[in-house]
Scaffold this motif. Structure first.
Motif, PDB file in Angstrom:
ATOM      1  N   CYS A 112      94.069-117.976 -65.719  1.00 17.27           N
ATOM      2  CA  CYS A 112      94.322-117.998 -67.161  1.00 17.27           C
ATOM      3  C   CYS A 112      94.934-119.323 -67.574  1.00 17.27           C
ATOM      4  O   CYS A 112      96.078-119.630 -67.229  1.00 17.27           O
ATOM      5  N   CYS A 113      94.147-120.115 -68.304  1.00 18.92           N
ATOM      6  CA  CYS A 113      94.601-121.417 -68.798  1.00 18.92           C
ATOM      7  C   CYS A 113      94.649-121.425 -70.319  1.00 18.92           C
ATOM      8  O   CYS A 113      94.474-122.473 -70.954  1.00 18.92           O
ATOM      9  N   LEU A 114      94.848-120.276 -70.907  1.00 14.54           N
ATOM     10  CA  LEU A 114      94.846-120.148 -72.358  1.00 14.54           C
ATOM     11  C   LEU A 114      96.090-120.774 -72.982  1.00 14.54           C
ATOM     12  O   LEU A 114      97.167-120.761 -72.396  1.00 14.54           O
ATOM     13  N   GLY A 115      95.916-121.286 -74.187  1.00  8.28           N
ATOM     14  CA  GLY A 115      97.055-121.831 -74.913  1.00  8.28           C
ATOM     15  C   GLY A 115      96.594-122.617 -76.117  1.00  8.28           C
ATOM     16  O   GLY A 115      95.488-123.162 -76.137  1.00  8.28           O
ATOM     17  N   THR A 116      97.431-122.661 -77.122  1.00 10.05           N
ATOM     18  CA  THR A 116      97.117-123.422 -78.323  1.00 10.05           C
ATOM     19  C   THR A 116      98.301-124.329 -78.636  1.00 10.05           C
ATOM     20  O   THR A 116      99.182-124.554 -77.800  1.00 10.05           O
ATOM     21  N   THR A 117      98.334-124.892 -79.826  1.00  9.67           N
ATOM     22  CA  THR A 117      99.431-125.764 -80.248  1.00  9.67           C
ATOM     23  C   THR A 117      99.860-125.384 -81.658  1.00  9.67           C
ATOM     24  O   THR A 117      99.125-124.720 -82.394  1.00  9.67           O
ATOM     25  N   ARG A 118     101.050-125.833 -82.043  1.00  6.98           N
ATOM     26  CA  ARG A 118     101.525-125.570 -83.409  1.00  6.98           C
ATOM     27  C   ARG A 118     100.626-126.263 -84.430  1.00  6.98           C
ATOM     28  O   ARG A 118     100.439-125.758 -85.539  1.00  6.98           O
ATOM     29  N   LYS A 119     100.070-127.419 -84.058  1.00  2.18           N
ATOM     30  CA  LYS A 119      99.187-128.124 -84.978  1.00  2.18           C
ATOM     31  C   LYS A 119      97.932-127.309 -85.258  1.00  2.18           C
ATOM     32  O   LYS A 119      97.489-127.189 -86.402  1.00  2.18           O
TER      33      LYS A 119
END
Length: 220
Positions: free
Chosen positions: A72-79
């Motif tokens: 699992c390499c999921l992730g996003t950013t605040r931008k």
């Protein structure tokens, strides 16, 4: 002839995930690699199966999420995701649901990209979210759970982030000064994390293992 393993990767289009997908496809231990993606990738390989789904639709493909090892390499950013509730759903709910669905289908090992400083009780939103993700993935109860806690990631992204570009220049100097326990905060190439995840999959010892900068480097 030994039976080859199968793998599932969530987040195959990200900075770490892109490297990891290539690692898994090149790994002779795996006979099949399932990539769960929001949009089909322009990648073709005899081992590769692409399943199109996201957090909202992953339940629709749950019967196809069958593999030995799950990455699992999921992730996003605040931008990208300024709404904190949406941010939490992507970085917490999706990985936890991925662990739950794949364990129900017989998966034995889960490999999670987290972040250095992750702490479920932190006053910092990001570190608290990452810590709660770790906590809740571990609670799913896989036979083996491997958690990777890199600091700043180095590598070419499809998008340019000014702050990260600036920080990379600073960390070139600062990394050498981070010794002892502070070494955990050294920047690390995304390709190293991917290779470490791939190689950690060859371990058979049960339980939970957490990897920091030094551990990642040793596996590379």
């Amino acid at each position: 002839m030994a039976v080859k393993k199968s793998a599932i990767i969530f987040g195959a289009t990200g900075l770490i995930g892109g490297h990891l997908l290539r690692e898994l496809l090149d790994n002779p231990e795996y006979g099949k690699v399932i990539a769960v993606v929001r949009r089909e990738m322009d990648v073709r390989h005899a081992k590769l199966i692409q399943l199109v789904a996201d957090l909202q639709s992953v339940e629709n493909i749950k019967d196809q999420l069958v593999a030995d090892d799950v990455f699992c390499c999921l992730g996003t950013t605040r931008k990208k995701t300024p709404d904190l509730k949406d941010y939490y759903r992507i970085d917490h709910d999706y990985p936890v649901n991925a662990a739950r669905l794949t364990k129900a289908n017989g998966a034995k090992a889960f490999f999670l990209v987290s972040a250095v400083g992750a702490d479920a009780d932190s006053g910092n939103f990001y570190l608290r979210m990452k810590g709660q993700t770790e906590r809740d993935v571990v609670a799913v109860g896989m036979e083996r759970t491997h958690i990777f806690r890199p600091s700043l990631l180095r590598g070419e992204r499809s998008e340019k982030r000014w702050a990260e570009s600036f920080a990379k220049g600073v960390f070139t100097v600062v990394d050498a000064l981070l010794v002892g326990g502070l070494a955990n905060y050294r920047s690390v190439p995304a390709a190293w994390v991917a290779r470490a995840m791939n190689r950690a999959a060859g371990q058979t010892k049960g339980g939970v293992r957490v990897y920091y900068w030094k551990d990642i480097k040793q596996l590379v």
